[in-house]
Design a protein around this motif. Structure first.
Motif, PDB file in Angstrom:
ATOM      1  N   LEU A 105      10.513   3.642  -5.252  1.00 56.50           N
ATOM      2  CA  LEU A 105       9.122   3.754  -4.810  1.00 56.50           C
ATOM      3  C   LEU A 105       8.558   2.374  -4.479  1.00 56.50           C
ATOM      4  O   LEU A 105       7.951   2.167  -3.417  1.00 56.50           O
ATOM      5  CB  LEU A 105       8.300   4.438  -5.900  1.00 56.50           C
ATOM      6  N   SER A 109       7.665   1.267  -0.725  1.00 52.29           N
ATOM      7  CA  SER A 109       6.232   1.181  -0.458  1.00 52.29           C
ATOM      8  C   SER A 109       5.778  -0.275  -0.389  1.00 52.29           C
ATOM      9  O   SER A 109       5.474  -0.792   0.689  1.00 52.29           O
ATOM     10  CB  SER A 109       5.453   1.929  -1.544  1.00 52.29           C
ATOM     11  N   PHE A 277       1.121   8.992  -5.249  1.00 53.90           N
ATOM     12  CA  PHE A 277       2.570   8.787  -5.303  1.00 53.90           C
ATOM     13  C   PHE A 277       3.310   9.985  -5.908  1.00 53.90           C
ATOM     14  O   PHE A 277       4.498   9.870  -6.238  1.00 53.90           O
ATOM     15  CB  PHE A 277       2.893   7.534  -6.115  1.00 53.90           C
TER      16      PHE A 277
END
Length: 419
Positions: A105, A109, A277
């Motif tokens: 993640l 990101s 998220f």
């Protein structure tokens, strides 16, 4: 096996773990593979069963009673995790499937801001989950990977780390406790040094969260990842801690339900943290199970768990010295067992670790054999693979004695074979 002394934590908790009370090949199970995954107490098993029997519904999407109860359990677990790591806000805790997803993640990101020539600092002891996402990011962006080596005692080389930092460095991502070397890295000092250059720091806490108190505000890391299954929780649940402003600045990782505010045919706006998220139906039961595991560990006391495991570590290494053929990797513990994790990765001359593990399994003893998802580290150590015994608070000195006795027999047997 002798009776466990009543004063130990293990004596008080072993009845909470049904899986430990079985025989393997006619011998009492001695489970020493806790660095791979921990066993689950009845409190966690009951939490899973209760959710599915009484509260099974989707979260955040309904006003009926079951949905409300499921949402309360799911979000209540988030509060427990936030308190467990001393996050400043519950919004700083993002549920993920595991620690690997949490690292990915951040890499996808926040990592989208990197460009060619930017530098990423890792170490040679990283688990593949804290290596491959950064390799992929470097391939996408042209960023450069730098690696911290080991000291003579096979610990994190902090002096070399300081020499690698520069204005080109954008992120440092390091493990807190090595799952192979057992060394405890100075994460607070790593963060402080990196922040002098404005560098972000991610800490892989999979091997430390189950065993010691973690305070993210004291460490001052920018992100920290954890895996539930190593800390008495179910598989399929982990989390990402991130500083609130930093998480708010990051674009979503996955798209879908739950992470939206408003959706139109050609665009969408996104929900606030942490839901930005958390796309799709989450692992609801597993999150509730994680909350139950946090309660269980907290009720015992992480400081007590850590102190007891130090005693076990001192005893384990004292007993391992009785087998001169062993080469144990990582630093030696202090006399009281402090200074390293409650695990030992080792080799025994020409004996293949898989053969050792197989022989020990016949005695009911579960250890790990292989590269432990640290192939680059094993190459650095010039070891194809190692055997690893890893302890948790439900293990006992008596189990260590059984392990050592069986290990001695296995080493002697193979010594005669190779003679």
């Amino acid at each position: 096996m002798t009776i466990i002394q009543e004063k130990t934590i293990a004596a008080k908790v072993r009845s909470d773990f049904p899986i430990l009370h079985q025989q393997i090949h006619g011998k009492p199970l001695v489970y020493l593979d806790n660095a791979a995954t921990s066993q689950k107490p009845i409190a966690v098993l009951d939490a899973l069963r209760h959710y599915y029997e009484h509260d099974n519904a989707n979260v955040h999407r309904g006003v009926h009673t079951l949905s409300s109860r499921a949402t309360d359990g799911y979000e209540g677990a988030r509060d427990k995790v936030a308190a467990f790591v001393n996050a400043a806000s519950r919004q700083e805790i993002v549920y993920t499937r595991n620690a690997s997803e949490a690292i990915n993640l951040v890499a996808y990101s926040w990592g989208s801001t990197l460009k060619s020539g930017d530098e990423i600092i890792l170490s040679v002891m990283e688990h593949h989950s804290n290596l491959i996402p950064w390799q992929m990011l470097a391939q996408r962006t042209g960023a450069v990977l730098k690696f911290v080596g080991l000291t003579d005692t096979e610990e994190f080389d902090f002096e070399q780390f300081k020499s690698l930092l520069s204005d080109r460095t954008k992120i440092v991502s390091v493990v807190h406790v090595s799952n192979t070397l057992g060394c405890i890295n100075p994460v607070k000092e790593i963060c402080a040094e990196a922040h002098r250059y404005g560098v972000k720091v991610l800490i892989d806490a999979c091997q430390s969260l189950p065993h010691m108190t973690i305070n993210v505000q004291d460490i001052d890391c920018d992100w920290l990842v954890g895996s539930g299954h190593k800390m008495c929780a179910p598989t399929g649940i982990g989390f990402l801690y991130g500083k609130l402003d930093l998480l708010r600045s990051m674009p979503p990782f996955l798209g879908g339900g739950e992470m939206i505010a408003d959706v139109f045919l050609d665009h969408a706006t996104y929900a606030d943290l942490p839901h930005k998220f958390e796309a799709g139906t989450p692992a609801i039961a597993e999150a509730i199970g994680l909350g139950a595991a946090v309660d269980y560990l907290t009720n015992i006391g992480m400081d007590k768990i850590h102190a007891y495991e130090e005693e076990l570590t001192a005893y384990l290494f004292h007993k391992l010295k009785e087998i001169p053929e062993l080469r144990i990797y990582g630093p030696q513990p202090n006399a009281d067992g402090s200074g390293r994790a409650a695990l030992a990765a080792f080799t025994a001359g020409e004996v293949h670790p898989h053969d050792l593990s197989t022989i020990l399994d016949q005695a009911g003893i579960a250890i790990r054999a292989g590269h432990h998802c640290t192939q680059p580290l094993h190459r650095h150590l010039k070891a194809q693979s190692t055997a690893r015994a890893s302890l948790y608070f439900y293990n006992t000195r008596e189990e260590i004695d059984v392990f050592i006795a069986s290990l001695k027999e296995a080493v002697e047997f193979f010594g005669e074979v190779f003679a």
